[in-house]
Design a protein around this motif. Structure first.
Motif, PDB file in Angstrom:
ATOM      1  N   ASN A  19       0.829  -1.206  -0.011  1.00 11.16           N
ATOM      2  CA  ASN A  19      -0.058   0.095  -0.137  1.00 11.16           C
ATOM      3  C   ASN A  19       0.992   1.368   0.076  1.00 11.16           C
ATOM      4  N   GLU A  20       0.393   2.380  -0.752  1.00 13.89           N
ATOM      5  CA  GLU A  20       1.242   3.642  -0.877  1.00 13.89           C
ATOM      6  C   GLU A  20       0.197   4.571  -1.298  1.00 13.89           C
ATOM      7  N   PHE A  21       0.602   5.921  -0.754  1.00 17.37           N
ATOM      8  CA  PHE A  21      -0.424   6.816  -1.247  1.00 17.37           C
ATOM      9  C   PHE A  21       0.634   8.168  -1.107  1.00 17.37           C
ATOM     10  N   ASN A  69      12.167  11.730 -24.600  1.00 18.36           N
ATOM     11  CA  ASN A  69      10.901  12.107 -23.710  1.00 18.36           C
ATOM     12  C   ASN A  69      10.439  11.210 -22.613  1.00 18.36           C
ATOM     13  N   SER A  70      10.985  10.144 -22.390  1.00 19.25           N
ATOM     14  CA  SER A  70      10.830   9.168 -21.577  1.00 19.25           C
ATOM     15  C   SER A  70      10.761   9.489 -20.107  1.00 19.25           C
ATOM     16  N   ASN A  71      10.251   8.990 -19.047  1.00 15.63           N
ATOM     17  CA  ASN A  71      10.173   9.314 -17.639  1.00 15.63           C
ATOM     18  C   ASN A  71      11.639   8.889 -17.093  1.00 15.63           C
ATOM     19  N   GLU A  72      12.379  10.017 -17.067  1.00 10.07           N
ATOM     20  CA  GLU A  72      13.803   9.443 -16.455  1.00 10.07           C
ATOM     21  C   GLU A  72      14.028  10.028 -15.115  1.00 10.07           C
ATOM     22  N   LEU A  73      13.212  10.643 -14.637  1.00 10.26           N
ATOM     23  CA  LEU A  73      13.557  11.066 -13.101  1.00 10.26           C
ATOM     24  C   LEU A  73      12.137  11.315 -12.451  1.00 10.26           C
ATOM     25  N   GLU A  74      11.737  10.752 -11.411  1.00  9.49           N
ATOM     26  CA  GLU A  74      10.294  11.242 -10.729  1.00  9.49           C
ATOM     27  C   GLU A  74      10.739  11.238  -9.338  1.00  9.49           C
ATOM     28  N   PHE A  75      10.038  12.201  -8.580  1.00 14.49           N
ATOM     29  CA  PHE A  75       9.882  12.264  -7.319  1.00 14.49           C
ATOM     30  C   PHE A  75       8.454  11.955  -6.558  1.00 14.49           C
ATOM     31  N   PHE A  76       8.491  11.432  -5.441  1.00 13.62           N
ATOM     32  CA  PHE A  76       7.119  10.978  -4.743  1.00 13.62           C
ATOM     33  C   PHE A  76       7.001  11.430  -3.561  1.00 13.62           C
ATOM     34  N   ILE A  77       6.155  12.297  -3.238  1.00 15.48           N
ATOM     35  CA  ILE A  77       6.074  13.051  -1.933  1.00 15.48           C
ATOM     36  C   ILE A  77       5.022  11.858  -1.172  1.00 15.48           C
ATOM     37  N   VAL A  78       5.533  11.089  -0.121  1.00 14.52           N
ATOM     38  CA  VAL A  78       4.993   9.980   0.433  1.00 14.52           C
ATOM     39  C   VAL A  78       3.825  10.574   1.455  1.00 14.52           C
ATOM     40  N   LEU A  79       2.766  10.142   1.488  1.00 17.81           N
ATOM     41  CA  LEU A  79       1.690  10.655   2.527  1.00 17.81           C
ATOM     42  C   LEU A  79       1.274   9.429   3.346  1.00 17.81           C
ATOM     43  N   ALA A  80       1.418   8.035   2.825  1.00 14.67           N
ATOM     44  CA  ALA A  80       1.021   6.922   3.632  1.00 14.67           C
ATOM     45  C   ALA A  80       1.715   5.771   3.039  1.00 14.67           C
TER      46      ALA A  80
END
Length: 217
Positions: free
Chosen positions: A47-49, A131-142
């Motif tokens: 689980n993640e959000f 134009n591929s997804n080469e870096l993503e950041f994810f702010i974790v809320l749960a």
């Protein structure tokens, strides 16, 4: 622009809206507001959000990843929540399957706080110039235990799913009284967070056309 919500908690749910609640004197007219509508007190398994931003490789060549001159980068943003505690921001390079994370703390409930997180340059994992997804950041809320039971990835390393969100103490979904605000997000080269670049609406709209464009007859 180009933010995405990830929610695989199956039962937890939130309302997402544009809010006029903003930090005073910073030039912002709106913020993103997350309000828990269906609580999920305990997350299990994978689980993640959270809030995700994906960046094309075409916009990341300045970081020089995969070379000995790889540059550090700093992510800055304003946050506000009734939920104090430790949050994780997870950075992931899909092309090379490498990740790193940083933590931040909301210290005072219902108070705007500015955060700045610096990550090292990655000398091993290159970034494709396309134009591929080469870096993503994810702010974790749960997060559930399968995403947070390992060892925090404080340096760039090959992804181990158990290491992703180690250190996250907050579950924004544990009560329908919870909320989370975000504004002024900026990722830039170097170790210093500079003042937010307020672009004219016309310029921002033109940039949005890169991803969505509607023509009405």
């Amino acid at each position: 622009d180009r933010f995405k919500f990830v929610n695989n908690t199956s039962t937890g749910a939130v309302d997402i809206e544009q809010s006029t609640t903003v930090p005073a004197g910073q030039g912002f007219g709106s913020s993103l507001k997350v309000s828990t509508s269906t609580a999920k007190a305990t997350l299990t398994g994978t689980n993640e959000f959270g809030i995700q931003q994906r960046i094309e490789g075409l916009n990341l060549q300045v970081l020089n990843h995969g070379t000995s001159s790889a540059s550090k980068a700093t992510l800055s943003f304003w946050v506000r929540s009734n939920k104090t505690g430790t949050y994780v921001v997870w950075f992931y390079k899909e092309g090379s399957n490498r990740n790193i994370q940083r933590q931040f703390t909301i210290s005072s409930a219902d108070t705007w706080e500015k955060k700045a997180l610096t990550i090292d340059g990655d000398t091993s994992g290159s970034i494709a110039n396309d134009n591929s997804n080469e870096l993503e950041f994810f702010i974790v809320l749960a997060t559930g235990p399968d995403r947070s039971s390992g060892t925090a990835a404080t340096t760039w390393q090959t992804l181990d799913n158990a290491d992703r969100y180690v250190g996250q103490t907050v579950n924004i979904l544990d009560s329908t009284s919870n909320n989370f605000y975000l504004t002024g997000v900026q990722l830039e080269v170097g170790e210093q967070a500079t003042p937010f670049e307020h672009r004219p609406f016309s310029e921002e709209l033109a940039r949005c056309h890169r991803y969505a464009y509607s023509i009405q007859a």
